[in-house]
Design a protein around this motif. Structure first.
Motif, PDB file in Angstrom:
ATOM      1  N   ASN A  89       0.855  -1.195   0.120  1.00 41.58           N
ATOM      2  CA  ASN A  89       0.018   0.213  -0.087  1.00 41.58           C
ATOM      3  C   ASN A  89       0.738   1.185  -0.056  1.00 41.58           C
ATOM      4  O   ASN A  89       1.712   1.529   0.731  1.00 41.58           O
ATOM      5  N   PRO A  90       0.851   1.922  -1.184  1.00 39.29           N
ATOM      6  CA  PRO A  90      -0.089   1.695  -2.314  1.00 39.29           C
ATOM      7  C   PRO A  90       0.716   0.811  -3.234  1.00 39.29           C
ATOM      8  O   PRO A  90       1.602   0.596  -3.194  1.00 39.29           O
ATOM      9  N   LYS A  91      -0.268   0.314  -4.094  1.00 37.78           N
ATOM     10  CA  LYS A  91       0.064  -0.684  -4.954  1.00 37.78           C
ATOM     11  C   LYS A  91       0.167  -0.100  -6.528  1.00 37.78           C
ATOM     12  O   LYS A  91      -0.618   0.602  -6.884  1.00 37.78           O
ATOM     13  N   MET A  92       1.277  -0.164  -7.267  1.00 38.39           N
ATOM     14  CA  MET A  92       1.618   0.044  -8.745  1.00 38.39           C
ATOM     15  C   MET A  92       1.473  -0.796  -9.598  1.00 38.39           C
ATOM     16  O   MET A  92       2.136  -1.856  -9.664  1.00 38.39           O
ATOM     17  N   ILE A  93       0.756  -0.483 -10.518  1.00 32.94           N
ATOM     18  CA  ILE A  93       0.727  -1.460 -11.800  1.00 32.94           C
ATOM     19  C   ILE A  93       0.610  -0.724 -13.246  1.00 32.94           C
ATOM     20  O   ILE A  93       0.512   0.622 -12.941  1.00 32.94           O
ATOM     21  N   ARG A  94       1.085  -1.283 -14.128  1.00 34.44           N
ATOM     22  CA  ARG A  94       1.382  -0.564 -15.436  1.00 34.44           C
ATOM     23  C   ARG A  94       0.512  -1.206 -16.490  1.00 34.44           C
ATOM     24  O   ARG A  94       0.309  -2.326 -16.673  1.00 34.44           O
ATOM     25  N   PHE A  95      -0.195  -0.255 -17.166  1.00 37.17           N
ATOM     26  CA  PHE A  95      -1.096  -0.551 -18.627  1.00 37.17           C
ATOM     27  C   PHE A  95      -1.044   0.299 -19.478  1.00 37.17           C
ATOM     28  O   PHE A  95      -0.769   1.710 -19.144  1.00 37.17           O
ATOM     29  N   GLU A  96      -1.151   0.165 -20.712  1.00 42.29           N
ATOM     30  CA  GLU A  96      -1.161   0.995 -21.761  1.00 42.29           C
ATOM     31  C   GLU A  96      -2.713   1.444 -21.643  1.00 42.29           C
ATOM     32  O   GLU A  96      -3.835   0.912 -21.282  1.00 42.29           O
ATOM     33  N   GLU A  97      -2.690   2.874 -22.065  1.00 45.57           N
ATOM     34  CA  GLU A  97      -3.915   3.697 -22.258  1.00 45.57           C
ATOM     35  C   GLU A  97      -4.854   2.993 -23.494  1.00 45.57           C
ATOM     36  O   GLU A  97      -4.329   2.421 -24.137  1.00 45.57           O
ATOM     37  N   GLY A  98      -6.231   3.298 -23.119  1.00 42.34           N
ATOM     38  CA  GLY A  98      -6.996   2.671 -24.212  1.00 42.34           C
ATOM     39  C   GLY A  98      -7.659   1.236 -23.809  1.00 42.34           C
ATOM     40  O   GLY A  98      -8.132   0.617 -24.731  1.00 42.34           O
ATOM     41  N   VAL A  99      -7.044   0.650 -22.575  1.00 42.70           N
ATOM     42  CA  VAL A  99      -7.774  -0.637 -22.270  1.00 42.70           C
ATOM     43  C   VAL A  99      -9.305  -0.653 -22.292  1.00 42.70           C
ATOM     44  O   VAL A  99      -9.948   0.120 -21.794  1.00 42.70           O
ATOM     45  N   PRO A 100      -9.766  -1.423 -23.092  1.00 43.84           N
ATOM     46  CA  PRO A 100     -11.226  -1.609 -23.083  1.00 43.84           C
ATOM     47  C   PRO A 100     -11.981  -2.016 -21.843  1.00 43.84           C
ATOM     48  O   PRO A 100     -11.257  -2.507 -20.858  1.00 43.84           O
ATOM     49  N   ALA A 101     -13.269  -1.782 -21.718  1.00 37.42           N
ATOM     50  CA  ALA A 101     -13.916  -1.767 -20.458  1.00 37.42           C
ATOM     51  C   ALA A 101     -13.929  -3.475 -20.330  1.00 37.42           C
ATOM     52  O   ALA A 101     -14.094  -4.213 -21.222  1.00 37.42           O
ATOM     53  N   GLY A 102     -13.881  -3.971 -18.794  1.00 37.28           N
ATOM     54  CA  GLY A 102     -14.140  -5.226 -18.674  1.00 37.28           C
ATOM     55  C   GLY A 102     -12.772  -5.871 -18.675  1.00 37.28           C
ATOM     56  O   GLY A 102     -12.782  -7.191 -18.239  1.00 37.28           O
TER      57      GLY A 102
END
Length: 865
Positions: free
Chosen positions: A458-471
C-alpha cells in the motif's frame, strides 16, 4: 610641672599634679610618638627625615580622677638648629582655671640673652555633653606684654564669629575663653579658631595664633545594626567552620576609642536542634560560622539567632548594646535518593494505541520539593527492546507516567515485563548511596482488539497501456486480517475513483475496468491514475482499512496534432518580413509527438497557387505568400499536420489569415484592418451616416435646453406651474363640533344673511365688526384660461381691491362673529352677591365632619368672636 629637655635620643617628661598624685596615664595625639607611664616619650618609627620641629598634644588623665589635662610638646632632632633650647612651665591645679604664662630664655657661650617675644597656645580638649553650668571657662590666654600696654583679646573662626557662631567667646580684657553650650562630637569633632591680641588703638600686638579645640568623645551612642533582620544560608551537612553570613553594626562614637569599638556575641539560637550552639560569631568582624556538624534541612530548615552588639569593646557593665535577628536558612543538598513506593507496578493497554498512560509510578523524596534534588527522572533499563514505552515525569506530583509511544501488537506480544530505575535531576551528594527502593518492576498486559484489514502493498503500482477496453481485469487488490486468532471475513468496496473507470469484486478484491483508460484525462497526474479502496471485516466492532491503487498509463499515439496559431495576418504585398510562423501541439507524450510534418493540401488549387510553406525545425514551419500581391481580405488556409507516432496521425487544420495593406513599417493600417475584417464600402458609409445623425440629435437637444432656460430667466414666475395646487384646495364654510355639540344652534355663529338688524340701528351706532351698508367693491375676475405669467398681476390687483374695500373684514387673519344671539340660559352672575349686614349662622359646618372643622372654627366662633 612638666619639664621638656633635649636628649640625644629620647626626650623625657615629668608630670606632677598639685596633690602629688603619681597614678597618671598619658595619650599622644601624634600616632608616630607615644608616652610611657613614667612620662618617657618615644618614637614609634624612624624619624631621621624630620626637617621641621614636630608639635603634638599630650593628654594626662588620672586613673581615679575624671579631669583631663593636656599640653603641647615640640620635638626636633638633636643638634638641629631650628628650635632654641627653652624651658616651658605649665601649672595645672585641680579645681582652678588654667593660666598659661610664657617665659622664653636663650643661652649662649657667654650666658643668657633676651629672645624675641612670641606666644603659643596648646590644643584644648572639651568633653561632649557637658552639663555646665554655661558659659564654662576653658582657658585664659595672656600675653607677656599685658604689663606694658593694655591688651584686648578676640577669637575668630567657625564656632566663634562664623557658623555655627556663638559656641565660643572670650573676655576681651582678661583673655578668659568660654564655651557657651554643650558640644556633640558626632556633629562636630573639632574647631579651628584664631586668637588675636591688639592694643587699645587696635594695633596688633601679637601675631594671630591658631587654636585647636578637640571635642572629647563620650559613650553616648549605641551600636546600630544596618538591618534589623539579616538573611543568610548554609548548606545542610556543612562542616564546622563553614561561613554563614556577616552582621554589621556601627557606632557613631569615636572608633579610635573604646566608645566606638563594637563587639558581637550570640544571645540565643532557636531551635536548639541538634545542639543549642550550632553557630558562633566573630566578636570583632560579625562573621557567623558553624561550630558543629549535624545540619539537616529535612529536620530543621531554618534557625533564628539573636545577635548582640556592644561598644566599650564588649564591656557589658559600661558599654551600650543593641540586638538584631539573623535568619539562617538551611539549603538543600541531594542527600535523600528517591524511593519507589512499591516493588512492582502493573497496567494494561489496548493494542495499536499510542500516547496512552499505562500506569503511574509513585515515588517519595524527602529533599526540597520542585528542586533538582527532588525532581525524579525515570529510565527503563530492560524489558522493552523495541522502544514501545517511555516514562514521563509529572511536574506537579513527581510521578512517573508509563506511556505508549509505539503501538503494541497483541498477536506478537501479549505482555511486557519492564525494569524501571528512578533518580534525581541532580547527582547525589558525596557519600550518599542509591537506595534499593529506587528500582521496581512494571508488568504491562496487552489487550486484544479487532484490528482492521491491512493491504500488504500500500500503495500498489501497476502498469497498463491507455485505451484498455472496458471489462479488462487489471489486478487483485486483496487485504489481510491481522487478527490471526479470530476467523473473520473481509469484504471490499470502492472508496475513491475520480473518473469512475474501475470496479472491485466484493469478495476477492479483483479490479476490473468499466471504461477506456485515457492518459490524457484531467484525472491523470504524471501518467498515474489513483483510486482508493476499502477493506472491512465482520468483527464487532467492525474495522476497516484503506488501500491505494496506482495505475501507470503507458502512452499510445491516439491524439492527432493541432495547428498553432489559428489566426494570423500578413501584408497584401509580399515582403521579406511578411511571414507567419506556425507550430503544432500534441496531447500525447514522446515519441508520439514531434517532429511534425506541415504541408498544404492539393485541393483547392488556389491554396498552393497563392501560398507556400517551408519547414524551419522539427516543430516549426513558416507560411508566406507565393505571389507578389493578394487582395486584402480574410482567407482560410487548410494545413495538414502529421506527428511522429507509429503509425503517425495527421490532422487537417485551418488557419484564418487576414491580408491587409501595410504601412512602411510592415504593419497593417487601420483602414486596411477594417477592410480585412470583411466590411465593404457600403457598410462603412452606413456606419458613418448613423454617427452623423446621432450627433445631430444630441446637438438639437442641447439647443432646446438652452432656449428653455433662457425663457425662464426672461420672465420669472411667482409660482411654478408644477407647484400650483390651487385646484386642490377646498374651502369649508363651517366646521361642526363633535357628537356632543350637535344640539346647539350653529346658525347664530354664522354671518347673517339678512341685514335688517343693521339697517334699523340708529345712525352712528354700529359695532366695528359689522359690515357697513354700502356698495361692495368690484374685485377683478380671473380669466378661465389664465397664462401662468399673469398670476402675479392677478394677485396684486385683488390685493389692491381688498385694501380699498371698506366692507371687507380681515377674513384671512381673524375670524369675526357678527352675531352671538340674544340672552343666555345660564343667567346673570350678578346674583352671586353678598351682604355686609346681618349675622350668618355657620354652626352647621360642625356637622360636616373633620375636614370642615378648621372652617367651622374660623366662622362659627360664637360670642367669643
Amino acid at each position: 610641672i612638666i619639664y621638656i629637655c633635649k636628649h640625644p635620643n629620647i626626650p623625657s617628661i615629668k608630670f606632677e599634679d598639685c596633690q602629688r598624685n603619681r597614678e597618671v596615664g598619658f595619650v599622644s595625639s601624634d600616632p608616630n610618638f607615644s608616652v610611657r607611664p613614667d612620662g618617657t616619650v618615644y618614637a614609634e618609627q624612624e624619624v631621621g627625615n624630620l626637617s621641621e620641629p614636630v608639635q603634638f598634644m599630650v593628654t594626662a588623665r588620672g586613673l581615679h580622677d575624671p579631669h583631663i589635662w593636656e599640653t603641647t610638646v615640640k620635638l626636633a632632632l638633636a643638634g638641629h638648629p631650628h628650635p632654641s633650647p627653652f624651658t616651658k612651665v605649665i601649672r595645672i591645679c585641680k579645681d582652678k582655671y588654667r593660666v598659661i604664662t610664657f617665659y622664653y630664655t636663650g643661652s649662649s657661650a657667654n650666658g643668657l640673652r633676651r629672645q624675641k617675644r612670641d606666644w603659643v597656645i596648646p590644643p584644648i580638649n572639651v568633653p561632649e555633653n557637658s552639663r555646665g553650668p554655661f558659659p564654662h571657662m576653658l582657658v585664659r590666654i595672656r600675653s607677656d606684654q599685658d604689663k606694658d600696654v593694655g591688651i584686648r583679646y578676640s577669637i575668630t573662626g567657625a564656632g566663634a564669629d562664623q557658623p555655627p557662631s556663638g559656641i565660643y567667646n572670650i573676655d576681651p580684657i582678661s583673655g578668659n575663653m568660654f564655651v557657651t553650650q554643650p558640644l556633640d562630637r558626632e556633629e562636630r569633632a573639632s574647631f579651628h579658631l584664631r586668637a588675636h591680641a591688639v592694643d587699645m588703638n587696635g594695633n596688633q600686638v601679637e601675631n594671630p595664633i591658631d587654636l585647636y579645640i578637640y571635642v572629647i568623645d563620650m559613650n553616648d551612642n549605641r551600636p546600630e545594626f544596618q538591618n534589623q533582620v539579616y538573611n543568610g544560608s548554609v548548606a545542610e551537612g556543612s562542616k564546622p567552620g563553614s561561613s554563614v553570613m556577616q552582621v554589621t553594626a556601627t557606632d557613631s562614637d569615636d572608633s579610635t576609642t573604646a566608645n566606638g569599638m563594637v563587639r558581637y556575641r550570640i544571645l540565643s539560637q532557636s531551635p536548639h536542634s541538634p545542639i543549642p550552639n550550632m553557630f558562633t560569631i566573630n566578636s570583632e568582624t560579625g562573621d557567623i560560622v558553624t561550630v558543629a556538624a549535624g545540619l539537616d534541612r529535612e529536620k530543621v530548615s531554618q534557625y533564628t539567632i539573636i545577635v548582640q552588639a556592644t561598644d566599650m569593646e564588649g564591656n557589658l557593665n559600661f558599654g551600650l548594646s543593641n540586638t538584631a535577628t539573623a535568619l539562617i536558612s538551611i539549603t538543600d543538598i541531594n542527600d535523600n535518593p528517591p524511593e519507589l513506593t512499591v516493588r512492582t507496578f502493573s497496567g494494561e493497554v489496548p493494542e495499536n494505541k499510542v500516547n496512552v498512560v499505562v500506569t503511574n509510578l509513585t515515588v517519595v523524596d524527602r529533599d526540597q520539593p520542585h528542586s533538582p534534588n527532588w525532581n525524579a527522572v525515570y529510565r527503563i533499563v530492560s524489558g522493552d527492546p523495541s522502544g514501545h514505552f517511555t516514562i514521563r515525569t509529572n511536574p506537579i506530583t513527581n510521578e512517573g507516567m508509563v506511556t505508549v509511544v509505539k503501538p503494541v501488537d497483541f498477536e506478537m506480544n501479549r505482555a511486557f515485563m519492564l525494569t524501571v530505575v528512578v533518580s534525581n535531576q541532580a547527582h547525589l551528594a558525596s557519600g550518599i548511596q542509591s537506595s534499593l527502593q529506587s528500582t521496581a518492576g512494571v508488568t504491562i498486559s496487552v489487550q486484544d482488539v479487532n484490528e482492521p484489514p491491512v493491504f500488504p502493498v500500500n500503495p500498489k503500482m501497476i502498469r497498463f497501456e491507455e485505451g484498455v477496453p472496458a471489462g479488462t481485469t487489471l489486478t487483485v487488490f486483496a487485504a489481510q486480517d491481522p487478527d490471526h486468532f479470530i476467523h473473520q471475513t473481509v469484504r471490499y468496496s470502492k472508496l475513491s475513483d475520480p473518473a469512475n473507470w474501475l470496479k472491485i469484486n466484493r469478495t476477492n478484491g479483483q479490479i476490473t475496468t468499466m471504461a477506456l483508460l485515457d492518459r490524457e484525462s484531467i484525472y491523470v497526474k504524471n501518467n498515474v491514475y489513483e483510486a482508493t479502496f476499502l477493506a472491512f471485516d465482520n468483527g464487532s466492532p467492525q474495522a476497516s482499512g484503506t488501500g491505494t491503487l496506482q495505475i501507470y498509463l503507458i502512452d499510445v499515439n491516439d491524439n492527432a496534432p493541432v495547428l498553432i496559431p489559428r489566426e494570423a495576418q500578413v501584408c497584401e504585398r509580399a515582403r521579406p518580413n511578411s511571414r507567419i510562423n506556425i507550430t503544432a501541439s500534441d496531447a500525447d507524450a514522446d515519441p508520439n509527438i514531434g517532429p511534425f510534418v506541415f504541408e498544404l493540401p492539393s485541393f483547392p488549387a488556389s491554396v498552393r497557387r497563392n501560398w507556400t510553406i517551408s519547414r524551419l525545425s522539427g516543430d516549426y514551419a513558416q507560411l508566406r505568400l507565393r505571389i507578389p500581391y493578394l487582395e486584402a481580405s480574410v482567407y482560410e488556409i487548410p494545413i495538414i499536420v502529421s506527428d511522429s507516432g507509429n503509425p503517425p496521425l495527421s490532422n487537417r487544420s485551418v488557419i484564418r489569415v487576414k491580408v491587409c495593406p501595410c504601412d512602411d513599417n510592415g504593419d497593417c493600417s487601420a483602414t486596411g484592418a477594417v477592410a480585412a475584417a470583411g466590411l465593404g464600402t457600403g457598410a462603412i458609409i452606413s456606419i458613418l451616416i448613423c454617427i452623423i445623425i446621432l450627433l445631430s440629435m444630441v446637438l438639437l437637444f442641447v439647443v432646446w435646453i438652452k432656449r428653455r432656460e433662457k425663457e425662464r430667466q426672461t420672465k420669472q414666475l411667482l409660482i411654478d406651474p408644477e407647484d400650483d395646487v390651487r385646484d386642490n384646495i377646498l374651502k369649508y364654510d363651517e366646521e361642526g363640533g363633535g357628537e356632543e355639540d350637535q344640539d346647539y344652534d350653529l346658525s347664530q355663529l354664522q354671518q347673517p344673511e339678512s341685514l335688517d338688524h343693521i339697517i334699523n340701528k340708529p345712525t352712528g351706532v354700529r359695532r366695528v365688526d359689522e359690515r357697513p351698508v354700502i356698495a361692495e367693491s368690484q374685485y377683478p375676475v380671473r380669466p378661465s384660461l389664465p397664462h401662468p405669467g399673469d398670476i402675479g398681476d392677478f394677485i396684486n390687483d385683488g390685493l389692491r381691491a381688498a385694501d380699498n374695500d371698506p366692507t371687507a373684514p380681515p377674513y384671512d387673519s381673524l375670524l369675526v362673529f357678527d352675531y352671538e344671539g340674544s340672552g343666555s340660559t345660564a343667567g346673570s352672575v350678578s346674583s352671586l352677591n353678598s351682604s355686609s349686614t346681618g349675622d350668618q349662622d355657620y354652626d352647621y359646618l360642625n356637622d360636616w365632619g373633620p375636614r370642615f372643622k378648621k372652617l367651622a372654627d374660623l366662622y362659627g366662633g360664637g360670642d367669643d368672636d
